[in-house]
Write an enzyme that holds these catalytic residues in place. Structure first.
Site, short mmCIF file in Angstrom:
data_model
loop_
_atom_site.label_atom_id
_atom_site.label_comp_id
_atom_site.label_asym_id
_atom_site.label_seq_id
_atom_site.Cartn_x
_atom_site.Cartn_y
_atom_site.Cartn_z
N GLY A 416 1.84 1.89 3.15
CA GLY A 416 1.13 2.58 4.22
C GLY A 416 -0.35 2.23 4.28
O GLY A 416 -0.79 1.18 3.81
N SER A 417 -1.15 3.16 4.81
CA SER A 417 -2.55 2.90 5.18
C SER A 417 -3.46 2.55 4.02
O SER A 417 -4.59 2.12 4.23
CB SER A 417 -3.11 4.12 5.91
N VAL A 418 -3.02 2.76 2.79
CA VAL A 418 -3.87 2.45 1.64
C VAL A 418 -4.28 0.98 1.61
O VAL A 418 -5.30 0.63 1.02
CB VAL A 418 -3.13 2.85 0.33
#
Length: 707
Positions: A416-418
């Site tokens: 995800g966005s990490v």
């Protein structure tokens, strides 16, 4: 009429003149001079030959003198070494393992062992006698004696009666090869009756079990009769009666012990036992290195990885003419090693993780959640300070937690966005994104596909706040430019497929999608998506396409923390210095694998964005701001197979978090991953904040230890 004979004419000589022409006689004085020259030449050559022979004799005599007088003792020893019969003792104790602060985490414990090694030409009758005699000397649990083992023992003791259980017809079939010897033995075994066995007492059964142990496995191997709870009395009694127990002997073996219990035990690895020796799957690997099949070796993780350092040197014995052994070279314990792990920090992390996975499993919407991971590293060196994974299962209404630390290396997840820090570097490098560029956070709609949006409408954002608030559409617009696409709402979008390679090449420089090089024998790469349509490029840019392992994410955040150097993570710090007790000798050097190909101002911009994440963005409250943290949160859609049919059938939410501190001089990174932490089917919007709770606790613990 007389026949007239024709006279032949004499042949004319083809050579005109006389055949030999007379030479003038030599003068006497001339002949004397020639003879004198020849004689001198012969004497000269003879003298040279004599000199060569004399020189060769001198060299030969010198060599003989050197060998027979000067090096006499040396060559005698060499001859003795080449002609004597030597054997090696059992595997020597392994080296011990310490943590970075000199605390002992793996040690050896001496165990008394009673074993049997089959002598040559020993009879079954002799072995049975030894089994009975030994059974009277030791206490042994023989509950594992099977019925077939007892029947076999009866057959060995009653050969004639056993033969009578085979009919004449069956013996005839054996002669005619309609039955095999194995068939006959099987029939004997089947026909041993309960009445036959009824004569056996408990003492007989105990002897039968010992006999079974004596004849299990390879005939030449040592058979362990008893190696646990051997009393001093038993050990002494057997040792005193070795001469009457043909093939039975005693020795001191060793076992690995763990002062910190199960803490970090799974990654410390295992060692084979005296009973098993080298496992079949590792046989070729170790035999090529000169090991024996019954050697004790490292078979997993760090014990396997550092076998060459940890293994001990075995005693070497000379076999004397009377069959006795003479120690000619004493063995030694293996080298002690130091790990980068802080065992106290590791213990605290495992305790925190255990409690949190149990607590989370009781929360709403966690039907498919069962595990979380934590990694703490030094971003400047790549040293792993702590690494843990815990899995929780419901068993008979009780929550049982199992160690799942190896999953940090082998369990890829959708992050995800990490990973948006790497995505923005792609944008900066390609010119698809400018420092300080503002964009409106609106949904993106490609024809015939659902809208792609951020987690909420975020308004107008620059590149710093796009990271702070984790805008998806900000990254979508960058990806479209990288792919040279012409976006229009709800219209088809064509992109250059080379954009996937551009993203992946940059991501790999951070450690995503490539092996990190950690010093362990197993590491997964993760899954690489194969489809190259435009929608998947947008998914890739927000960490929703390829999968990565926790250790890869840890390397990624470390690379950002130190300004772009991808450091190889490692656990082996060096050899333990016995003198200083805590210092390390022959210390491993940190290894830089590569530098991210970008400008320093681009990396600094990402770091500013990560600082904003923890100050006021999606990561606010994860780590106390007094520690000056920076990092990135992540949420992704994941898919799992809930019924084990090989087909994913449920959509879940995975949460991730990666951070470092202090942001102005990073000394530590924290990586936390909780796969499938909630459902994603609209039944409930509740999502556990387990990563936040873990981050608060482990960061506090770290800074308590490293103030």
């Amino acid at each position: 009429m007389k026949k007239r004979i024709k006279k032949e004419k004499p042949m004319k000589s083809l050579v005109k003149g006389p055949l030999f022409k007379r030479r003038k006689p030599l003068h006497y004085s001339s002949g004397y001079k020639v003879n004198k020259d020849i004689k001198q030449e012969i004497e000269k050559r003879y003298n040279i030959l004599t000199g060569i022979i004399v020189f060769a004799i001198i060299v030969l005599m010198g060599g003989l003198f050197f060998i027979q007088i000067v090096k006499n003792d040396y060559y005698k020893a060499e001859v003795q070494t080449l002609t004597q019969k030597t054997i090696e003792g059992p595997s020597a104790p392994r080296g011990r393992i310490y943590d970075r602060n000199g605390k002992l985490i793996v040690d050896n414990k001496a165990d008394k062992v009673i074993y049997y090694q089959k002598p040559s030409n020993v009879s079954v009758k002799d072995e049975v006698k030894v089994a009975y005699k030994l059974s009277s000397m030791i206490d042994l649990d023989y509950s594992k004696l099977s019925l077939n083992d007892l029947k076999t023992f009866w057959i060995k003791n009653n050969k004639e009666k056993a033969k009578e259980k085979i009919t004449d017809e069956e013996w005839d079939k054996l002669e005619k090869r309609k039955l095999t010897v194995d068939d006959i033995e099987k029939l004997k075994l089947e026909r041993v009756s309960d009445e036959d066995l009824s004569v056996y007492t408990e003492a007989d059964k105990k002897a039968a079990y010992i006999y079974t142990l004596m004849n299990t496995g390879y005939s030449y191997a040592e058979k362990i009769i008893k190696d646990t709870n051997v009393t001093d009395e038993e050990y002494a009694l057997v040792a005193e009666n070795i001469s009457g127990l043909n093939g039975v002997n005693t020795k001191l073996d060793w076992q690995r012990v763990y002062p910190y219990g199960d803490t970090f035990k799974s990654l410390l690895g295992n060692v084979s036992t005296s009973k098993t020796g080298i496992p079949l799957e590792l046989k070729d690997h170790y035999l090529e290195k000169g090991y024996s099949l019954n050697d004790r070796v490292g078979i997993s993780y760090l014990e396997y990885q550092y076998e060459d350092i940890l293994k001990g040197k075995k005693n070497k014995y000379q076999v004397m003419d009377d069959g006795s052994y003479k120690l000619i070279k004493e063995g030694s314990r293996g080298n002690d090693i130091v790990l980068s792990i802080d065992i106290e920090l590791q213990k605290a992390v495992e305790e925190i993780l255990t409690e949190e996975v149990k607590k989370t499993k009781k929360e709403l919407n966690t039907e498919f959640y069962n595990r979380s991971f934590v990694i703490i590293t030094d971003p400047q060196t790549g040293e792993v300070l702590a690494m843990a994974g815990k899995q929780v299962k419901d068993e008979n209404g009780q929550q049982v937690v199992y160690d799942y630390t190896p999953g940090n290396l082998t369990s890829p997840v959708v992050m995800g966005s990490v990973v948006k820090g790497a995505s923005q570097i792609v944008g900066y490098n390609t010119g698809a994104l400018k420092i300080g560029e503002y964009r409106q956070d609106t949904c993106v709609k490609i024809a015939a596909t659902p809208e792609k949006c951020s987690w909420k409408r975020l308004g107008r954002l620059n590149d710093i706040n796009a990271l702070a608030y984790s805008s998806n559409t900000y990254q979508f617009y960058t990806a479209i430019k990288v792919g040279k696409g012409n976006y229009k709402y709800n219209k088809p979008l064509t992109i250059d497929k080379e954009a996937f390679n551009i993203y992946r090449n940059t991501f790999s420089q951070f450690g995503l999608g490539v092996k990190t090089g950690i010093d362990l024998p197993v590491e997964s790469l993760g899954y690489k998506g194969e489809k190259t349509t435009s929608g998947y490029l947008l998914d890739f840019s927000i960490g929703q396409y390829d999968t990565y392992t926790p250790i890869q994410l840890a390397q990624y955040i470390g690379t950002i923390a130190n300004g772009g150097k991808r450091m190889q993570p490692y656990l082996y710090k060096g050899l333990y210095d016995e003198k200083s007790k805590t210092k390390v000798k022959d210390e491993a050097e940190p290894k830089e694998l590569n530098k991210v190909d970008t400008k320093p101002e681009y990396m600094d911009r990402v770091k500013q964005g990560f600082e904003a994440v923890l100050k006021y963005g999606t990561g606010a409250g994860y780590i106390d701001m007094t520690y000056k943290p920076a990092g990135k949160t992540g949420t992704s859609q994941s898919f799992i197979d809930t019924d084990g049919d090989g087909i994913v059938d449920k959509e879940t939410i995975t949460t991730t978090f990666a951070a470092y501190a202090p942001y102005d001089n990073p000394k530590v990174t924290f990586t936390i991953i909780s796969p499938d932490v909630s459902r994603s089917d609209g039944r409930s919007t509740y999502q556990s904040n387990i990563n936040k709770r873990i981050a608060q606790q482990i960061s506090k613990k770290y800074f308590e230890i490293y103030k």
